[in-house]
Design an enzyme around this catalytic site. Structure first.
Site, PDB file in Angstrom:
ATOM      1  N   LYS A 229     -17.866 -25.472 -17.468  1.00  0.00           N
ATOM      2  CA  LYS A 229     -16.861 -25.875 -18.441  1.00  0.00           C
ATOM      3  C   LYS A 229     -16.921 -25.026 -19.709  1.00  0.00           C
ATOM      4  O   LYS A 229     -17.888 -24.312 -19.967  1.00  0.00           O
ATOM      5  CB  LYS A 229     -17.019 -27.366 -18.779  1.00  0.00           C
ATOM      6  CG  LYS A 229     -16.505 -28.276 -17.679  1.00  0.00           C
ATOM      7  CD  LYS A 229     -16.426 -29.719 -18.109  1.00  0.00           C
ATOM      8  CE  LYS A 229     -15.719 -30.570 -17.048  1.00  0.00           C
ATOM      9  NZ  LYS A 229     -15.642 -31.996 -17.434  1.00  0.00           N
ATOM     10  N   ARG A 263     -21.368 -33.318 -10.549  1.00  0.00           N
ATOM     11  CA  ARG A 263     -20.113 -32.802  -9.994  1.00  0.00           C
ATOM     12  C   ARG A 263     -20.106 -31.295 -10.234  1.00  0.00           C
ATOM     13  O   ARG A 263     -20.075 -30.848 -11.385  1.00  0.00           O
ATOM     14  CB  ARG A 263     -18.918 -33.478 -10.658  1.00  0.00           C
ATOM     15  CG  ARG A 263     -17.564 -33.060 -10.098  1.00  0.00           C
ATOM     16  CD  ARG A 263     -16.432 -33.814 -10.787  1.00  0.00           C
ATOM     17  NE  ARG A 263     -15.143 -33.455 -10.226  1.00  0.00           N
ATOM     18  CZ  ARG A 263     -14.387 -32.441 -10.639  1.00  0.00           C
ATOM     19  NH1 ARG A 263     -14.818 -31.665 -11.631  1.00  0.00           N
ATOM     20  NH2 ARG A 263     -13.220 -32.185 -10.076  1.00  0.00           N
TER      21      ARG A 263
END
Length: 289
Positions: A229, A263
Site C-alpha cells: 500500500k 491479506r
C-alpha cells in the site's frame, strides 16, 4: 489482555471450523483492469485459475476476489459489470478447488449475494455495512462469515480523512458499535479489519498498526491489509512494485501485535514471515496481544 466482547479465534466456513490460533494468509486476486498493483490483476478466467493454483501451492488459506478497484480515484463500475467480473471466476474456482475458502471483496449487497450463490464463502466489506443497505441483516440471516473493515462515508468518500479526535480510540469505537449491531442481529462469524488506507491519513495508518493489539479487546479475529500500500511506497519514495520488502517488515509488526489474517499479494513471502515470527515467539519474542 481481556476482551470486552466474547472472544473467539475460530470461524465456521463450509460447515467446518477454521482455527485462527495460527496466522492465515489471504491471497489477493483482482479481476479489475485498474487495481493499484498490476501484479494482482487477472482479467481472464484461465489466468485466474493459474494464479490461484499458484497461491494455494505457496500456502494461501483464503483467496479474496475483487471486481471493483478501491484505489484512490477509482471510478465506480456498475453492479452488473462487477458481478460479471467475479461470478465466473468464483464458479470456476469452486469447481476446481472444492475445499478452497473464497472471499468476495465488495461493498454491494447484490454482488455479495451473487458471489455467495456462485460458491464464495466470506464477505469482505470495506464499507462496514454503510455503503449499501441491508448488509448486516443479510449476513446475520444467512450466517455468512463477514469481514468488518473500518471506513467512513460512501464509496466516493472512502479516501477522505475524517477529523478523528484519537484515531485508535475512534476506530475502535466505530468497530465496537458495528460489532454490537451484528451480534444483536445474530451474526456469529465476524472478523475485524482496521481498514488501513480507507478514511485514514498516512500517519493514521502507522498509528493504527503500532497499536493494533488494542483491537484484540473487541474479541474478534483481526485481518490486516497492508500489502504494497501507499503507506509503504510513499514513505520510502518507491513504487508499489518495489514495496515487497517494506510489506514484509510491516507484516512482522502486525503478527507481533496479534494479527490473525494477512491479506497479501505475495503469498510465499508472507508465509516466510509467519514462519520466522512463530519461531522467534517460540523462543521468547514477546507477543504484544
Amino acid at each position: 489482555m481481556n476482551a470486552l466482547f466474547p472472544s473467539f479465534q475460530t470461524i465456521r466456513v463450509q460447515g467446518r471450523i477454521l482455527s485462527l490460533d495460527k496466522p492465515l494468509i489471504m491471497g489477493i486476486l483482482n479481476t479489475t483492469p485498474d487495481s493499484f498493483y498490476a501484479g494482482s490483476r487477472a482479467l481472464d478466467v484461465s489466468i485466474c485459475l493459474e494464479r490461484v493454483a499458484g497461491m494455494i501451492a505457496l500456502g494461501a488459506d483464503i483467496i479474496d476476489i475483487g471486481g471493483h478497484s478501491t484505489r484512490p480515484g477509482a471510478a465506480p463500475v456498475s453492479v452488473e459489470e462487477e458481478i460479471a467480473r467475479v461470478v465466473p471466476v468464483i464458479s470456476l474456482l469452486r469447481q476446481q478447488f472444492p475445499s478452497l475458502i473464497i472471499s468476495i471483496d465488495t461493498y454491494r449487497l447484490s454482488v455479495a449475494k451473487a458471489a455467495i450463490a456462485a460458491g464464495a464463502d466470506i464477505l469482505n466489506d470495506i464499507g462496514a455495512g454503510q455503503m449499501d443497505s441491508g448488509i448486516f441483516e443479510w449476513v446475520a440471516q444467512n450466517q455468512v462469515p463477514y469481514i468488518l473493515s473500518h471506513s467512513r462515508g460512501a464509496f466516493d468518500q472512502v479516501h477522505e480523512v475524517p477529523d478523528y479526535q484519537d484515531v485508535v480510540s475512534d476506530v475502535w469505537s466505530d468497530l465496537a458499535e458495528k460489532l454490537q449491531q451484528l451480534r444483536v442481529l445474530g451474526a456469529k462469524d465476524v472478523i475485524i479489519d482496521p481498514g488501513l488506507g480507507f478514511s485514514k491519513s498516512m500517519e493514521h495508518n502507522y498509528v493504527l498498526l503500532a497499536h493494533l493489539s488494542v483491537f484484540k479487546t473487541l474479541g474478534a479475529p483481526i485481518l490486516l491489509g497492508v500489502s504494497r500500500k501507499s503507506m509503504i511506497y510513499k514513505t520510502l519514495g518507491i513504487t508499489a512494485a518495489e514495496s515487497l520488502n517494506g510489506t514484509s517488515v510491516l507484516h512482522t509488526i502486525a503478527l507481533q501485535q496479534g494479527a490473525n489474517i494477512l491479506r497479501v499479494h505475495d503469498v510465499a513471502e508472507a508465509k516466510e514471515v509467519i514462519t520466522l515470527v512463530a519461531k522467534l515467539q517460540s523462543n521468547g519474542l514477546p507477543n504484544l496481544d
